[in-house]
Design a protein around this motif. Structure first.
Motif: not given
Lengths: 187, 761, 214
Positions: B196-203, B742-745, B417-418, B354-360
């Motif tokens: 999810p962090a990457g999805i939002d980042a790209q959005n 984008k994914t709700g959480a 959800g995506e 993206q699996r990091h606290t700063n992933g996005g």
């Protein structure tokens, strides 16, 4: 001219995924404990990074197969196209072949009490198809080649870690794995 | 008779006397009129004859691997006597190209495993191991009674929760969500533990997550695989990387671990985990210094570039990036120059990033670097992460109306959800959304009403959700747990009722990927084994029970036909996108989308508020983050070693590793540790060790390898049927930065985990 | 007294076939079939009770025994599922393929040959049971049907049934059931279930003896 079928094992491309070995079990429906093809990680003395380079090995379909010479019941057949076929139906399970092959290709099936090994999926080759392992390789690291026409200057017959048996003249050819340039940030 | 008996005696050395010639008596029984049909051909021992393989001797069905995997393989299934004999990759897909993976080839083992869950069963006292077989009717009666009781007690169904994710992405399996909606407004665990962090980042940057066709890697001249290990997790993509290299491309892998992909690269960089953003910004600064920025792109197709350049000048230097990331400054400079000079050049942002606290924030920094080189919207270029463009189905199974008068949650927009395609409902009530990445805490915290009942499908929370110890406490709060699964995992162990679900061979559905652009039909190849039912058949059965007890209490159809429901997922949009006129064409093999370009964003019209690439995203700022892709430091270490728990090639999350064939190749998990670190801890190769932190502990054997850094240990996540191994014992539920939009959480910081390690006493 | 044909739906047996009145092995086979085909604990308990009665009556030369404890059946049900049904790993799956085929899987050659046998008799597993044809309950059923055919008037049918019986016992059940029993007995289980397994072993012996006598 006759063909001489062989596996070309490109360790530079191989990613150690075991898809070839599993496809072999899937097509030949091997017992859970039996493998005809196995993927071996190279020792760190040969490739310095643990479990990062591999040889995928099955029967090498030798020119002068030790298994064939050792078999008391004539259960081995060397076809004109180079494929070494083992006939389970006449095998008595004496394990002479298992002990004589330096590559460990024939294996004893304790459940069925006979030896068995890779037949290069000759029934598929005869139907114009690729062996199951070759078809299954997602990266083109395992190819079926004809040694009589193979033009691959980088191919070697006896790479490090693979027993050198010139008299048997195994058909398998290898391409050696690369080593990337590395920058390792210090922690 | 004596002779037959003698024959039997002689055959006794074989384990298959069953294969003796039964022709005589079978014909005899038949001739005497006791029989109706002549049985099929008799069997011969394997390899007894050298007849060429005859594909015509099989019925061939189309299947698709429905797991959460980039590659989503198209499968050809060979069936004889109504029994699956073997599977292979579909040659019609240039992506699958005839090859499955080591996991795909084990599928027949899953179908015919003696250990499959065969019948609905109920456990007398959860965790006791005392199971009774019950009929589907009884199972559904019990479940319906409980649902109606909750509704009566609470006045709503918010006490009923669903947790479901990626165990089966076949489109009709969204019927599970449909089943919940058809009961009323319920509680849903939303978000995803993955991307999810990457999805939002790209959005924020581009307006959508959309990537080039992976088959166009062959057009690239420079490829950076950054935080991904396709040799294990997208092995079908590797052939395109190899082909690109044969065409002259350079392949660079940036990863904390010397992965299998790294071993195949031209260059490998070991970056300190969580500092990739700094590295990307350092490269961006160097582009700026050297005048290597693509002015056409940043001036004409982007907004906020000047501000970003100011930020770089004031806050970022190559030396600073080197200091943080551990990569020497001269290498950062030369890579930036090479990347800018190669046309086209591309970055594959892997799902470790993206699996990091700063992933996005890290994904945004990499996007910005690629954008500055003008590689966005270019064939063979792009900042590739994933795509959902091929997912335009009807979601007929999913989109269901709540019963009249249903009461739900007030005041929120409901779950997202995506893969949630229902859109806004515009009603007064909604479902209650709880964060899937904090499942345990959310169950413990849920109030007004408390969560009383949980339905689990396509998911194994005990293997995949975080902080397993807490999850155990949370499950103890639940009054009823229903799990739909194929094998007896830890979640089933913690359930009251288990329902057997079909495998891919036993149901109709349709599948697409979030990476490649192929569409595959999944046909029912054999009738379901035992009493297995598909998710939509289960939903229909529940609807029958609900409506019998309380007419109108469930809107899900009471009878479904899997094939009909698969057909209902198609629409003109899907047909046009893939260039087919009917789903039946998929019986001839998978088809690929008819793309006008292999590049995403090829028209350089972006879906951001400005319609341009946004170096500065006000939307991102509104959501509480920096408007610019600034550097954000990672999570502080809480123990001596960073723990990474990525995917292994032998399994997909908690699936596949439990199968007997896979145990051949992957019998045991390890913790991988650097030899120097191991020595300091008194750990030798293959020693048993404890890996522990404040969340919990894992006992496992150690493997020494310099493939990992000195301050880092790796354990690959998996579920072994015979072992208690579970990486979630030591992974907490710390959130990633982005993902909620984008994914709700928000996502979860799976790779920002810290442990200590010691020899097991 | 025609043996009830559950778990199979069937073309009725030909009129000419008279079914012998059940003797001990038939009764035992029916009850064991009912036990292994049980879809709920009602059916299971009833089968366990009947098996207990056989023992109480001293049939099959098993020692008579005291009645079970009240809770024994419930414990037997849990153990039965743990060993044979699931949902967990089952140490002794009751399917011939697991033992006779090279691979310990369902739907192997053993299942196909049993399906052939049933088809040749015009029988098929009932849709609602959906048991693989080499499930123990189905094999016991096959034996019952073949026994009834073996006393048919039609000589050719009789001979075929005899041969099929020989195959089913010597070439099939005699090979896998002992291994099945030994795997099952390696697990702990309450008395009604271990007694039921004793009954299965006793049945196998008596079926074999009956075959040897003929």
């Amino acid at each position: 001219m006759n063909k001489r079928y062989a596996f070309l094992m490109n360790a530079d491309k191989c990613i150690g995924c075991r898809g070839c070995a599993m496809a072999c079990k899937n097509f030949n429906r091997l017992e859970p404990s039996m493998v005809w093809r196995q993927v071996y990680p190279l020792a760190e003395s040969i490739y310095p990074h643990r479990e990062r380079a591999f040889y995928s090995l099955a029967c090498n379909h030798c020119d002068d197969p030790a298994c064939l010479r050792a078999c008391p019941t004539g259960s081995y057949e060397k076809r004109e196209d180079g494929i070494v076929v083992h006939h389970q139906e006449t095998c008595i399970g004496c394990t002479n072949c298992v002990r004589s092959c330096p590559y460990g290709a024939p294996r004893y099936n304790a459940e069925e009490k006979h030896a068995e090994k890779c037949s290069m999926c000759r029934e598929r080759i005869d139907a114009g198809l690729l062996p199951a392992c070759v078809q299954a390789c997602p990266v083109g690291a395992l190819e079926l080649v004809d040694l009589n026409t193979l033009n691959e200057p980088n191919a070697v017959q006896f790479p490090a870690g693979y027993p050198s048996m010139p008299r048997l003249n195994p058909a398998t050819r290898f391409i050696l794995p690369r080593m990337p340039r590395q920058i390792r940030g210090q922690s | 008779m004596q002779t037959t008996k003698e024959m039997l005696m002689n055959k006794s050395k074989f384990r298959r006397p069953d294969a003796m010639d039964r022709r005589g008596f079978l014909k005899g029984l038949l001739a005497a009129g006791a029989a109706a049909a002549l049985p099929g051909g008799l069997l011969t021992a394997r390899n007894a004859t050298a007849a060429p393989f005859d594909p015509g001797a099989y019925q061939v069905f189309r299947n698709a691997c429905p797991r959460n995997c980039y590659d989503t393989c198209s499968i050809k299934t060979y069936v004889r006597d109504g029994i699956v004999q073997f599977v292979e990759g579909a040659p019609e897909s240039t992506f699958t190209k005839g090859a499955l993976c080591v996991k795909g080839y084990t599928y027949p083992r899953r179908l015919y495993s003696p250990d499959r869950i065969k019948y609905p069963m109920i456990q007398d006292k959860r965790g006791s191991g005392n199971w009774r077989r019950i009929s589907w009717d009884e199972a559904m009666d019990r479940i319906a009674d409980k649902i109606l009781e909750i509704k009566k007690r609470d006045g709503s169904l918010l006490g009923l929760g669903l947790t479901k994710y990626s165990g089966n992405f076949g489109i009709t399996n969204y019927g599970v969500e449909g089943m919940m909606s058809s009961l009323g407004y319920t509680t849903r665990f939303v978000g995803t533990p993955c991307w999810p962090a990457g999805i939002d980042a790209q959005n924020y940057d581009l307006g959508d997550m959309w990537c080039n066709d992976p088959e166009d890697f062959v057009k690239a001249k420079y490829i950076i695989v950054w935080g991904g290990n396709p040799a294990w997790c997208s092995m079908h993509s590797m052939k395109y990387l190899y082909q690109a290299r044969e065409n002259g491309a350079k392949i660079v892998v940036i990863d904390p671990v010397f992965t299998q992909t790294a071993a195949k690269a031209d260059m490998y960089w070991r970056v300190k985990p969580g500092t990739d953003g700094a590295l990307a910004l350092g490269m961006a600064r160097h582009l700026l210094d050297k005048g290597l920025v693509n002015q056409d792109f940043v001036n004409n197709y982007a907004v906020g570039y000047a501000e970003f350049a100011d930020y770089l000048r004031q806050n970022v230097t190559v030396d600073w990036a080197s200091e943080i990331s551990g990569i020497p400054a001269e290498d950062i400079r030369s890579l930036a120059e090479e990347f800018a000079a190669a046309k086209p050049a591309t970055v594959w942002i892997g799902y470790g990033m993206q699996r990091h606290t700063n992933g996005g924030a890290m994904v945004r920094a990499i996007d910005a670097f690629v954008a500055m080189t003008g590689n966005i919207g270019v064939e063979g270029g792009g900042a590739r992460y994933g795509q959902m463009r091929t997912w335009g189905f009807n979601y007929h199974a999913m989109i269901r109306k709540q019963p009249e008068g249903s009461i739900g949650f007030v005041g929120a927009t409901g779950p997202k959800g995506e893969f949630d395609f229902a859109g806004e409902s515009g009603t007064a009530y909604s479902d209650r959304a709880l964060n899937i990445n904090k499942t345990a805490q959310e169950i413990l915290d849920a109030k007004d009403p408390e969560l009383k009942m949980l339905w689990v499908s396509c998911k194994n929370p005990f293997a995949q959700d975080f902080d397993r110890n807490k999850l155990e406490k949370a499950f103890a709060r639940l009054e009823m747990v229903v799990t739909v699964d194929q094998f007896f995992n830890e979640t089933v162990q913690h359930s009251d009722i288990v329902l057997p679900v079909t495998t891919l061979f036993e149901e109709w559905t349709v599948n697409v990927s979030y990476w490649h652009y192929w569409l595959s039909l999944n046909e029912q190849a054999v009738k379901p084994m035992h009493e297995a039912r598909s998710n939509i058949e289960i939903a229909a059965a529940l609807s029958r029970a609900m409506n019998k007890k309380a007419p109108g209490s469930c809107t899900f159809p009471q009878e479904v036909d899997g094939r009909e429901w698969m057909i209902k997922e198609f629409n003109k949009g899907v047909y046009d996108y893939f260039g087919i006129s009917s789903w039946e064409e998929l019986r001839n093999g998978p088809v690929k989308a008819k793309l006008s370009s292999s590049a995403a964003w090829n028209e350089r019209v972006f879906m951001t508020p400005s319609g341009k690439y946004e170096f500065r995203s006000d939307l991102c700022a509104q959501n509480g983050f920096k408007a610019l892709p600034e550097y954000v430091p990672g999570r502080e270490a809480t123990a001596p070693f960073r723990l990474l728990t990525p995917h292994v090639q032998f399994g997909l999350h908690s699936q596949f590793v439990n199968l007997d064939w896979m145990e051949n190749f992957y019998p045991e998990p390890f913790v991988y540790i650097h030899p120097d670190a191991a020595e300091a801890k008194g750990i030798r190769d293959m020693d048993s060790v404890r890996v522990f932190n404040s969340t919990g502990e894992v006992k496992v054997r150690a493997r020494l390898t310099s493939n990992v850094a000195r301050n880092c240990v790796v354990m690959y996540e998996a579920w072994f049927r015979r072992l208690a191994f579970n990486v979630q014992n030591v992974v907490d539920d710390c959130a990633a930065d982005m993902g909620a939009m984008k994914t709700g959480a928000p996502g979860v910081a799976i790779h920002d985990q810290f442990v200590d390690i010691a020899p097991a006493g | 007294m025609t043996p009830p044909l559950s778990p199979f739906s069937s073309v009725p047996l030909p009129e000419s076939v008279s079914v012998a009145s059940p003797v001990a092995p038939e009764k035992m086979a029916q009850t064991l079939r009912d036990l292994f085909a049980a879809r709920n604990n009602g059916a299971m308990f009833s089968a366990l009770e009947r098996l207990a009665d056989f023992r109480a009556a001293g049939e099959r030369a098993l020692p008579a025994m005291p009645p079970y404890e009240a809770s024994a059946f419930r414990e037997a049900e849990y153990a039965f599922n743990r060993i044979f049904v699931g949902p967990g790993h089952v140490p002794a799956p009751p399917y011939a393929s697991v033992y006779l085929d090279a691979e310990p899987l369902l739907m192997g050659r053993a299942a196909v040959s049993m399906r052939d046998l049933f088809r040749s008799m015009g029988l098929a597993v009932r849709e609602e049971d959906n048991l693989p044809e080499d499930h123990l309950a189905c094999e016991l059923e096959a034996w019952l049907v073949l026994r009834s055919l073996a006393s048919a008037d039609d000589g050719a049918l009789r001979r075929s049934a005899d041969e099929a019986l020989l195959w089913l016992l010597d070439g099939h059940m005699q090979i896998w059931i002992p291994e099945f029993l030994s795997r099952a007995r390696a697990e702990s289980m309450p008395e009604p279930l271990s007694d039921a397994l004793d009954c299965l072993e006793a049945w196998l012996l008596s079926a074999q003896n009956a075959l040897n006598r003929e």
